[in-house]
Design an enzyme around this catalytic site. Structure first.
Site, PDB file in Angstrom:
ATOM      1  N   PHE A  17       0.839  -1.200   0.000  1.00 21.42           N
ATOM      2  CA  PHE A  17       0.000   0.000   0.000  1.00 21.42           C
ATOM      3  C   PHE A  17       0.877   1.254   0.000  1.00 21.42           C
ATOM      4  O   PHE A  17       0.675   2.179  -0.793  1.00 21.42           O
ATOM      5  CB  PHE A  17      -0.890  -0.037   1.250  1.00 21.42           C
ATOM      6  N   LYS A  18       1.843   1.247   0.868  1.00 18.80           N
ATOM      7  CA  LYS A  18       2.769   2.386   0.978  1.00 18.80           C
ATOM      8  C   LYS A  18       3.516   2.599  -0.338  1.00 18.80           C
ATOM      9  O   LYS A  18       3.596   3.703  -0.856  1.00 18.80           O
ATOM     10  CB  LYS A  18       3.763   2.107   2.106  1.00 18.80           C
ATOM     11  N   ILE A 409      13.021  22.531  20.595  1.00 19.53           N
ATOM     12  CA  ILE A 409      12.396  21.355  21.207  1.00 19.53           C
ATOM     13  C   ILE A 409      13.296  20.129  21.118  1.00 19.53           C
ATOM     14  O   ILE A 409      13.008  19.091  21.702  1.00 19.53           O
ATOM     15  CB  ILE A 409      11.011  21.112  20.574  1.00 19.53           C
ATOM     16  N   GLY A 410      14.364  20.203  20.389  1.00 17.26           N
ATOM     17  CA  GLY A 410      15.331  19.093  20.428  1.00 17.26           C
ATOM     18  C   GLY A 410      15.922  18.715  19.090  1.00 17.26           C
ATOM     19  O   GLY A 410      17.125  18.748  18.892  1.00 17.26           O
ATOM     20  N   TRP A 539       3.346   4.106  22.715  1.00 21.34           N
ATOM     21  CA  TRP A 539       3.661   3.805  21.326  1.00 21.34           C
ATOM     22  C   TRP A 539       4.274   2.420  21.144  1.00 21.34           C
ATOM     23  O   TRP A 539       4.902   2.131  20.131  1.00 21.34           O
ATOM     24  CB  TRP A 539       4.566   4.912  20.753  1.00 21.34           C
ATOM     25  N   GLU A 642       2.532  23.114  22.087  1.00 26.08           N
ATOM     26  CA  GLU A 642       2.063  23.631  20.817  1.00 26.08           C
ATOM     27  C   GLU A 642       1.069  24.748  21.096  1.00 26.08           C
ATOM     28  O   GLU A 642       0.172  24.593  21.908  1.00 26.08           O
ATOM     29  CB  GLU A 642       1.403  22.489  20.039  1.00 26.08           C
ATOM     30  N   HIS A 671       5.225  22.781  11.506  1.00 22.67           N
ATOM     31  CA  HIS A 671       4.674  21.907  10.472  1.00 22.67           C
ATOM     32  C   HIS A 671       4.493  22.631   9.159  1.00 22.67           C
ATOM     33  O   HIS A 671       4.117  22.034   8.161  1.00 22.67           O
ATOM     34  CB  HIS A 671       3.365  21.289  10.955  1.00 22.67           C
TER      35      HIS A 671
HETATM   36  N1  GLN Z   1      12.442  16.179  21.148  1.00 23.32           N
HETATM   37  C1  GLN Z   1      11.626  15.734  20.084  1.00 23.32           C
HETATM   38  C2  GLN Z   1      11.985  16.463  18.790  1.00 23.32           C
HETATM   39  O1  GLN Z   1      12.384  17.581  18.854  1.00 23.32           O
HETATM   40  C3  GLN Z   1      10.164  15.954  20.391  1.00 23.32           C
HETATM   41  C4  GLN Z   1       9.267  15.383  19.344  1.00 23.32           C
HETATM   42  C5  GLN Z   1       7.789  15.363  19.689  1.00 23.32           C
HETATM   43  O2  GLN Z   1       7.312  16.023  20.556  1.00 23.32           O
HETATM   44  N2  GLN Z   1       7.000  14.593  19.008  1.00 23.32           N
HETATM   45  O3  GLN Z   1      11.872  15.941  17.723  1.00 23.32           O
HETATM   46 ZN    ZN Z   2       6.205  18.053  19.678  1.00 24.30          ZN
END
Ligand code: GLN
Ligand code: ZN
Length: 733
Positions: A17-18, A409-410, A539, A642, A671
């Site tokens: 599918f992918k 955020i990283g 997950w 967010e 995004h």
């Molecule tokens: N530390 C992760 C990053 O910056 C956080 C990702 C996430 O929140 N889904 O990618």
């Molecule tokens: Zn995030």
């Protein structure tokens, strides 16, 4: 007694599918080839059903998402579904529909926007086409309530008014299906397992009183129990599908009040969401029990769609055989249904005996030390040594950050080169030394970039990680990986959940090398980066022989060891990401307190750092007001969240809740490839500063930057740092 299965993965045993979808998007697969390929996949799916079960749905197949198909079917998007490009434009074009998680699973659906004025019109006969092509199957539909409930734009008060016009459209379709000879129609209503206002219940009753006369309906509920079974019992339905694995209250209800003799009870008895083999003997007993409570015809089925499981365990050659013995993916679930029927109708056989024999696990999976560490936890072991206010003083003295400190955020861009090198290392094409050297070069670069930008708290960039859960799970004992255990996350995107099967422990430091290297390159504080226990559990497929919170505590303790090692290496700040903290929450509010209690505790175990170590956490969703209280329970010093896409909702949440710690509401949307201007960032900040005191306000993007390009990231961060400077000029003193 019959067997029935639904929701079988559309991905295909080899992710066909992918490949088809992505091939088409890249222009390598023609539209005819795509259609043929998908038709072939669908044929294989149906054959698999036929090989194992007595009845199954048709029309589940989609080119992207069944919720999108439903929206098109109902006339919400004026596209010709045969026009592939127009269709995919809705799913992934520049103006694609937004995406969100499907219930508390990891599947994402496309969300339609409705207003009280929305009009519906039957615009696609998808279920009818599917049924005509394959009249042996039961036509499949997503039900009207679930569709409305999962769309956006309506208040809970406005929703019932739309049920009525929607019912007309469904009625029209159902009549056509009946005329074409459909004996039953499969209607998915998982939203029946949510908390329902009485006005919705009334609307559901009215809708199904009508719809039930259009065609014989079997309404499927799953993921949890249904609080209003007596109402369903009274409706003119041919059958009701109940989740008897995750909806234990359904069982209690039947135990107490029985089940109507004139309806089919589709008993969801094999798990669609976790991978452990079904104890057939016990389940046969349960079914016999049901039989003693009702005269109804019983269909044995899966609880929850099988799409939350990989296709089959067959190709797994590298799994510990003892583990492989114990797990069942989608195909094996179908086999279980078959075995269960045999067991119930002809008695125990060699096959059912063998299937039942798995339960006694091997000792080497268990670690007494890990178990004792969890068993010996006292209430104070979950708390940090000092309360936030006092930690805050120590941390400020240590970090000496400016007002409105800036950070990320990283992750930084995962370029094709980074991905290639990781792949080359995994497949042995480059040595560990070469790979390490490469990662160090990346870190050196990203530190230099961050210094030049003038960020205040730096990160190492996460170049060594593919996936934030996989990276840690691979480094822990008691967690296994499959080779082919892929699940669809959305569209063509797949992921492979780890399998937590034994006691979990860390064997050696997991992140210290890269983090300490980054810190050695700069005078600025570098923030360590870990994935939290709740997210790792959420997950993964998780063992069920001990309560899930114990698994989370084991992971929390393993992460605590990592935090201690980071501290010892001189790292002053550690971020523990928990993007799944909210999503793992049970569907019903009544179950929230007990869930969030252990979730917060597991996080706090991981975060049990010295008072002078600053703990951050990050989550990326809006819908904030309802969970803020539980986020408070985590006792993190700083949360980054967010905020840009939620249009003020996050800010509002802080207006209503006195949150006393530091907050970094994302000031631009990662995004989107659009570079945010200084002005647009300042606008967000000015809104935030009305509710968050300036001493507690961090400045950061709303998520990791790994999917962005460097050309986008640099100017975006430059503007963010500039906006923070201007804000300091305005508010600093
Ligand atoms: N530390 C992760 C990053 O910056 C956080 C990702 C996430 O929140 N889904 O990618
Ligand atoms: Zn995030």
């Amino acid at each position: 007694m019959r067997t029935y299965a639904y929701g079988y993965p559309r991905l295909g045993e080899n992710r066909e599918f992918k490949r088809l979808l992505e091939g088409y998007w890249q222009g390598k697969v023609s539209s005819d080839a795509l259609r043929e390929g998908i038709a072939e996949l669908e044929a294989t799916r149906l054959q698999t059903y036929q090989a194992f079960v007595d009845a199954y749905p048709v029309g589940e197949m989609t080119l992207y998402d069944p919720m999108l198909d439903t929206a098109i079917m109902l006339g919400l998007h004026p596209v010709d579904p045969n026009n592939l490009d127009a269709y995919f434009e809705l799913a992934r074009g520049a103006n694609a529909l937004p995406m969100t998680k499907w219930f508390n699973t990891n599947y994402h659906y496309l969300v339609s926007h409705l207003t009280p004025q929305t009009e519906f019109r039957l615009s696609w006969h998808k279920p009818l086409h599917a049924y005509r092509k394959h009249p042996k199957g039961i036509p499949y539909l997503i039900g009207p309530y679930t569709f409305l409930r999962l769309s956006r734009g309506l208040t809970p008060e406005e929703l019932p008014a739309l049920m009525e016009p929607l019912t007309h459209v469904y009625g029209e379709l159902l009549s056509l299906l009946k005329e074409s000879g459909a004996k039953y129609v499969h209607v998915d209503e998982p939203a029946f397992a949510l908390d329902l206002p009485t006005s919705h219940l009334r609307a559901i009753r009215e809708a199904y009183e009508r719809l039930g006369t259009n065609a014989p309906l079997i309404v499927f509920t799953y993921y949890d129990s249904v609080d209003f079974l007596p109402v369903l019992y009274d409706l003119p339905l041919a059958g009701i599908g109940l989740d008897l694995v995750h909806g234990k209250r359904n069982l209690q209800h039947i135990g107490q009040f029985g089940f109507p003799a004139d309806k089919i009870l589709v008993a969801g008895v094999v798990d669609g969401r976790n991978v452990w083999k079904t104890p057939l003997g016990e389940v046969a007993e349960l079914v016999r029990n049901l039989q003693s409570r009702t005269q109804a015809e019983i269909w044995l089925s899966n609880a929850a769609p099988l799409m939350h499981l990989p296709v089959t365990v067959e190709p797994e050659t590298k799994l510990d055989p003892a583990l492989k013995e114990r797990i069942a993916f989608a195909k094996e679930r179908l086999h279980e249904l078959q075995l269960l029927k045999t067991l119930l109708t002809t008695g125990e056989t060699e096959a059912t005996r063998a299937w039942n024999a798995y339960q006694h696990a091997t000792d080497h999976w268990y670690s007494q030390a890990v178990q004792e560490r969890v068993a010996n936890l006292r209430p104070e072991d979950f708390e940090r040594a000092l309360p936030y206010a006092e930690r805050d003083k120590l941390q400020r003295a240590r970090l000496n950050l400016p007002l409105f400190p800036t950070t990320t955020i990283g992750s930084f861009p995962q370029t094709p080169e980074v991905r290639q090198m990781r792949q080359a290392y995994r497949t042995g094409k480059i040595s560990a030394e070469e790979y390490e050297q490469f990662i160090q070069d990346q870190i050196r670069h990203v530190i230099q970039v961050q210094e030049e930008l003038g960020l205040d708290v730096l990160v190492h960039g996460e170049f060594e990680r593919t996936d934030m859960v996989e990276f840690f799970a691979e480094k822990m004992e008691g967690i296994a990986f499959t080779q082919q255990g892929w699940l669809l996350s959305y569209g063509s995107r797949v992921y492979r959940p780890p399998l937590i099967y034994g006691d979990v422990a860390r064997t050696q430091p997991m992140t210290v090398k890269e983090t300490a290297f980054a810190q050695s390159l700069t005078q600025k504080p570098v923030k360590g980066m870990l994935t939290g226990p709740v997210t790792i559990v959420a997950w993964s497929f998780v063992r069920e022989d001990i309560p899930v919170e114990q698994v989370a505590f084991q992971i929390g303790l393993a992460l605590q060891d990592e935090v201690r090692d980071l501290e010892a290496a001189g790292i002053p700040i550690v971020q523990i990401d928990e993007p799944a903290y909210r999503e793992k929450a049970p569907l019903k509010r009544a179950d929230w307190e007990s869930y969030f209690r252990w979730a917060a505790q597991a996080f706090k175990l991981a975060a049990r750092a010295k008072p002078e170590t600053q703990i951050h956490t990050h989550m990326c969703y809006s819908e904030f007001s309802v969970v803020l209280k539980y986020i408070d329970w985590m006792d993190a010093d700083v949360i980054t969240i967010e905020a840009t896409r939620s249009k003020g909702e996050v800010i509002e949440a802080f207006e209503h809740y006195n949150y006393a710690r530091q907050i970094g509401p994302g000031v631009f949307d990662v995004h989107s490839p659009v570079v945010p201007s200084v002005e647009s960032i300042l606008t967000v900040m000015e809104r935030v500063i009305r509710v968050i005191p300036k001493e507690r306000f961090w400045v950061n993007p709303d998520c990791g930057l790994k999917t962005r390009k460097w050309e986008e990231v640099i100017p975006a961060l430059r503007n963010m740092v500039e906006a923070a400077r201007q804000l300091r000029a305005r508010y600093g003193s």
